[in-house]
Design a protein around this motif. Structure first.
Motif, PDB file in Angstrom:
ATOM      1  N   LEU A 152       0.636   4.574  -2.357  1.00  0.00           N
ATOM      2  CA  LEU A 152       0.414   5.858  -1.698  1.00  0.00           C
ATOM      3  C   LEU A 152       1.417   6.886  -2.227  1.00  0.00           C
ATOM      4  CD1 LEU A 152      -1.804   5.998   0.374  1.00  0.00           C
ATOM      5  CD2 LEU A 152      -0.154   5.463   2.153  1.00  0.00           C
ATOM      6  N   ARG A 171     -13.691   8.995  -5.562  1.00  0.00           N
ATOM      7  CA  ARG A 171     -12.910   9.952  -4.792  1.00  0.00           C
ATOM      8  C   ARG A 171     -13.367   9.951  -3.325  1.00  0.00           C
ATOM      9  NH1 ARG A 171     -13.978  14.730  -3.602  1.00  0.00           N
ATOM     10  NH2 ARG A 171     -12.348  16.105  -2.747  1.00  0.00           N
ATOM     11  N   MET A 208     -14.840   7.535  -1.767  1.00  0.00           N
ATOM     12  CA  MET A 208     -14.446   6.242  -1.208  1.00  0.00           C
ATOM     13  C   MET A 208     -12.954   6.252  -0.853  1.00  0.00           C
ATOM     14  SD  MET A 208     -15.173   2.899  -0.777  1.00  0.00           S
ATOM     15  CE  MET A 208     -16.419   2.283  -1.920  1.00  0.00           C
ATOM     16  N   LEU A 209     -12.158   6.820  -1.733  1.00  0.00           N
ATOM     17  CA  LEU A 209     -10.713   6.902  -1.483  1.00  0.00           C
ATOM     18  C   LEU A 209     -10.431   7.662  -0.190  1.00  0.00           C
ATOM     19  CD1 LEU A 209      -7.751   6.544  -2.232  1.00  0.00           C
ATOM     20  CD2 LEU A 209      -7.932   8.500  -3.771  1.00  0.00           C
ATOM     21  N   ILE A 210     -11.081   8.798  -0.011  1.00  0.00           N
ATOM     22  CA  ILE A 210     -10.875   9.585   1.213  1.00  0.00           C
ATOM     23  C   ILE A 210     -11.278   8.767   2.440  1.00  0.00           C
ATOM     24  CG2 ILE A 210     -11.749  11.578   2.522  1.00  0.00           C
ATOM     25  CD1 ILE A 210     -11.674  13.226   0.023  1.00  0.00           C
ATOM     26  N   ILE A 267      -5.883   0.031  -2.857  1.00  0.00           N
ATOM     27  CA  ILE A 267      -4.790  -0.065  -3.839  1.00  0.00           C
ATOM     28  C   ILE A 267      -5.301   0.254  -5.240  1.00  0.00           C
ATOM     29  CG2 ILE A 267      -3.262  -1.704  -5.026  1.00  0.00           C
ATOM     30  CD1 ILE A 267      -2.577  -2.951  -2.368  1.00  0.00           C
ATOM     31  N   LEU A 298     -11.327   5.509   2.807  1.00  0.00           N
ATOM     32  CA  LEU A 298     -10.363   4.434   3.054  1.00  0.00           C
ATOM     33  C   LEU A 298      -9.051   4.991   3.608  1.00  0.00           C
ATOM     34  CD1 LEU A 298     -11.011   2.204  -0.095  1.00  0.00           C
ATOM     35  CD2 LEU A 298     -11.661   1.724   2.278  1.00  0.00           C
ATOM     36  N   LEU A 299      -8.645   6.135   3.099  1.00  0.00           N
ATOM     37  CA  LEU A 299      -7.411   6.753   3.607  1.00  0.00           C
ATOM     38  C   LEU A 299      -7.587   7.144   5.073  1.00  0.00           C
ATOM     39  CD1 LEU A 299      -6.397   8.998   0.566  1.00  0.00           C
ATOM     40  CD2 LEU A 299      -5.192   6.963   1.412  1.00  0.00           C
ATOM     41  N   ARG A 300      -8.765   7.657   5.413  1.00  0.00           N
ATOM     42  CA  ARG A 300      -9.035   8.013   6.813  1.00  0.00           C
ATOM     43  C   ARG A 300      -8.964   6.774   7.701  1.00  0.00           C
ATOM     44  NH1 ARG A 300     -12.009  12.041   8.886  1.00  0.00           N
ATOM     45  NH2 ARG A 300     -13.490  10.530   9.718  1.00  0.00           N
ATOM     46  N   LYS A 301      -9.534   5.700   7.222  1.00  0.00           N
ATOM     47  CA  LYS A 301      -9.495   4.456   8.006  1.00  0.00           C
ATOM     48  C   LYS A 301      -8.064   3.962   8.159  1.00  0.00           C
ATOM     49  CE  LYS A 301     -12.540   1.011   8.375  1.00  0.00           C
ATOM     50  NZ  LYS A 301     -13.525  -0.061   8.054  1.00  0.00           N
ATOM     51  N   ALA A 302      -7.333   3.989   7.051  1.00  0.00           N
ATOM     52  CA  ALA A 302      -5.938   3.532   7.092  1.00  0.00           C
ATOM     53  C   ALA A 302      -5.120   4.388   8.048  1.00  0.00           C
ATOM     54  CB  ALA A 302      -5.326   3.572   5.692  1.00  0.00           C
ATOM     55  N   ALA A 303      -5.447   5.676   8.109  1.00  0.00           N
ATOM     56  CA  ALA A 303      -4.714   6.588   8.991  1.00  0.00           C
ATOM     57  C   ALA A 303      -5.152   6.442  10.434  1.00  0.00           C
ATOM     58  CB  ALA A 303      -4.901   8.028   8.529  1.00  0.00           C
ATOM     59  N   ALA A 330      -2.246   9.169   5.823  1.00  0.00           N
ATOM     60  CA  ALA A 330      -2.134   7.714   5.711  1.00  0.00           C
ATOM     61  C   ALA A 330      -0.678   7.295   5.537  1.00  0.00           C
ATOM     62  CB  ALA A 330      -2.979   7.198   4.550  1.00  0.00           C
ATOM     63  N   ALA A 385      -3.198   7.604  -9.446  1.00  0.00           N
ATOM     64  CA  ALA A 385      -1.832   7.812  -9.927  1.00  0.00           C
ATOM     65  C   ALA A 385      -1.775   7.765 -11.453  1.00  0.00           C
ATOM     66  CB  ALA A 385      -0.891   6.772  -9.325  1.00  0.00           C
ATOM     67  N   GLN A 443      -8.153   7.250  11.646  1.00  0.00           N
ATOM     68  CA  GLN A 443      -9.097   8.274  12.103  1.00  0.00           C
ATOM     69  C   GLN A 443     -10.502   7.688  12.082  1.00  0.00           C
ATOM     70  OE1 GLN A 443      -6.226  10.985   9.769  1.00  0.00           O
ATOM     71  NE2 GLN A 443      -8.303  11.803   9.631  1.00  0.00           N
ATOM     72  N   ALA A 500       0.625   7.853  -5.860  1.00  0.00           N
ATOM     73  CA  ALA A 500      -0.531   8.756  -5.942  1.00  0.00           C
ATOM     74  C   ALA A 500      -0.163  10.146  -5.425  1.00  0.00           C
ATOM     75  CB  ALA A 500      -1.710   8.187  -5.149  1.00  0.00           C
ATOM     76  N   VAL A 524       1.258   6.429   8.630  1.00  0.00           N
ATOM     77  CA  VAL A 524       1.044   5.065   9.121  1.00  0.00           C
ATOM     78  C   VAL A 524       1.870   4.054   8.324  1.00  0.00           C
ATOM     79  CG1 VAL A 524      -0.652   3.204   9.319  1.00  0.00           C
ATOM     80  CG2 VAL A 524      -1.246   5.520  10.033  1.00  0.00           C
ATOM     81  N   THR A 525       1.814   4.133   7.004  1.00  0.00           N
ATOM     82  CA  THR A 525       2.539   3.145   6.193  1.00  0.00           C
ATOM     83  C   THR A 525       4.050   3.317   6.348  1.00  0.00           C
ATOM     84  OG1 THR A 525       2.395   4.557   4.227  1.00  0.00           O
ATOM     85  CG2 THR A 525       0.701   2.879   4.499  1.00  0.00           C
ATOM     86  N   ARG A 574      -6.647  -2.254  10.502  1.00  0.00           N
ATOM     87  CA  ARG A 574      -7.390  -1.025  10.255  1.00  0.00           C
ATOM     88  C   ARG A 574      -8.369  -1.182   9.094  1.00  0.00           C
ATOM     89  NH1 ARG A 574      -4.220   3.483  12.093  1.00  0.00           N
ATOM     90  NH2 ARG A 574      -2.437   2.759  13.272  1.00  0.00           N
ATOM     91  N   LEU A 575      -7.965  -1.982   8.113  1.00  0.00           N
ATOM     92  CA  LEU A 575      -8.736  -2.135   6.873  1.00  0.00           C
ATOM     93  C   LEU A 575      -9.032  -3.616   6.655  1.00  0.00           C
ATOM     94  CD1 LEU A 575      -8.646   0.739   5.862  1.00  0.00           C
ATOM     95  CD2 LEU A 575      -6.885   0.099   4.251  1.00  0.00           C
ATOM     96  N   GLU A 583       2.034  -5.843   5.405  1.00  0.00           N
ATOM     97  CA  GLU A 583       0.707  -5.554   4.855  1.00  0.00           C
ATOM     98  C   GLU A 583      -0.390  -6.170   5.707  1.00  0.00           C
ATOM     99  OE1 GLU A 583       0.035  -3.423   2.222  1.00  0.00           O
ATOM    100  OE2 GLU A 583       2.120  -2.991   2.676  1.00  0.00           O
ATOM    101  N   VAL A 625       0.829  -1.207   0.000  1.00  0.00           N
ATOM    102  CA  VAL A 625       0.000   0.000   0.000  1.00  0.00           C
ATOM    103  C   VAL A 625       0.867   1.262   0.000  1.00  0.00           C
ATOM    104  CG1 VAL A 625      -1.639   1.383   1.351  1.00  0.00           C
ATOM    105  CG2 VAL A 625      -1.985  -1.075   1.094  1.00  0.00           C
ATOM    106  N   GLY A 626       1.918   1.253   0.813  1.00  0.00           N
ATOM    107  CA  GLY A 626       2.782   2.434   0.916  1.00  0.00           C
ATOM    108  C   GLY A 626       3.372   2.853  -0.426  1.00  0.00           C
ATOM    109  N   LEU A 670      -7.862   2.136  -6.110  1.00  0.00           N
ATOM    110  CA  LEU A 670      -8.171   3.570  -6.226  1.00  0.00           C
ATOM    111  C   LEU A 670      -6.889   4.394  -6.294  1.00  0.00           C
ATOM    112  CD1 LEU A 670     -11.198   3.825  -3.752  1.00  0.00           C
ATOM    113  CD2 LEU A 670     -11.247   3.956  -6.256  1.00  0.00           C
ATOM    114  N   LEU A 671      -5.881   3.990  -5.534  1.00  0.00           N
ATOM    115  CA  LEU A 671      -4.608   4.709  -5.572  1.00  0.00           C
ATOM    116  C   LEU A 671      -3.959   4.576  -6.944  1.00  0.00           C
ATOM    117  CD1 LEU A 671      -3.136   3.819  -2.048  1.00  0.00           C
ATOM    118  CD2 LEU A 671      -3.924   6.067  -2.831  1.00  0.00           C
TER     119      LEU A 671
END
Lengths: 158, 158
Positions: A29, A143, A145-147, B147, A149-154, B32, B154, A156, A32, B35-36, B137-138, B131, A25-26, B149-150
């Motif tokens: 990230l 978009r 959905m992306l936000i 992934i 998921l990013l919030r969840k991953a972070a 995010a 990108a 928050q 993107a 975190v990664t 979290r996810l 991962e 994922v990183g 969506l990212l």
DNA sequence: TATTGTTATACTCTATAACTATA
DNA sequence: TATAGTTATAGAGTATAACAATA
């Protein structure tokens, strides 16, 4: 010369295998972030002469009113010395001022000046066309959905 | 002291309003990434003594075999001088070697040494538990969706 | 003359330690 | 003695220009 330009255009003649990176994922990230950074530069960075942290800081002051440095540093994951330097620059540009707290003269409030408030409002407005440009790549639903998921991953939750 | 720790733990006593930032993809991307990056440091960076680009480079060589510097630089969005310094470090550690191309002695192939291959394989294996930790979290489906969506954001179509 | 890779250099970003002033 | 903020300094990360060697 023409050869080189073509190469740059399609990023390499033959395909590069990502290997395990394709499932990290990183990595995605970071890829993107190249795009969003370019968007930021064109819509906010260049036009308003602001770096990412500077923009974030102004947006926080705009949304919350005066804040103490400690809280700003925590929210922006900035060390205290870095925040000091950042505030120095914004103060020199006349965008913020430091107000000493009269009850506890060690602490201070960071306040937007009139010029800072005006710039912050203009820069805030620029976020909308910037985000709209992302819709070339992502649908509105994607978009959103992306936000999420990013919030969840972070981490928050709220 | 206890007070301070508590504060750090819950990241500020009272809630901070994000304002327009809450609708800026780039902001959430950066959050995010914190975190990664932490995940990477614990699972790969510290254990193998690798920075993010170094890891990416090794993974690319593992997946593609020998590559020419130009192609590596393009894939990793690195300037030529930066790549040179990066390759210097990895060469000093005995992980890669530069092989001159006998047909065109200007160009060279970057090749994993035996030690580099062994390290690359171990480091590649570490990606899986890294991962997996994200699954706290996810969900697996959310992670896969993130992934995708990212990749779209990108601009990677394939 | 163009291309590959390198050296030299500088600028931003971020981190740590030591300091000043308040409390 | 502890806390808020600052100063000083150093280390990564990244960018550009000038260069050497090949072609």
């Amino acid at each position: 010369m023409a050869r080189e330009d073509d190469d740059a255009g399609r990023h390499g003649t033959d395909e590069v295998q990502l290997g395990v990176l394709s499932d990290v994922v990183g990595y995605h990230l970071a890829q993107a972030a190249v795009v969003t950074y370019d968007l930021f530069e064109r819509h906010v960075g260049q036009p308003f002469g602001l770096r990412k942290v500077e923009y974030s800081l102004l947006m926080l002051l705009l949304a919350n009113g005066p804040m103490v440095p400690k809280r700003l540093a925590r929210t922006l994951t900035l060390s205290n010395p870095n925040l000091t330097l950042l505030l120095d620059r914004l103060q020199e540009r006349g965008l913020i001022r430091r107000e000493r707290n009269e009850r506890d003269r060690r602490s201070q409030n960071i306040v937007l000046t009139d010029a800072g408030l005006a710039l912050a409002r203009d820069a805030a407005a620029a976020a909308q066309p910037m985000e709209r440009e992302l819709l070339d790549r992502l649908s509105a639903a994607e978009r959103a959905m992306l936000i999420e998921l990013l919030r969840k991953a972070a981490g928050q939750t709220r």
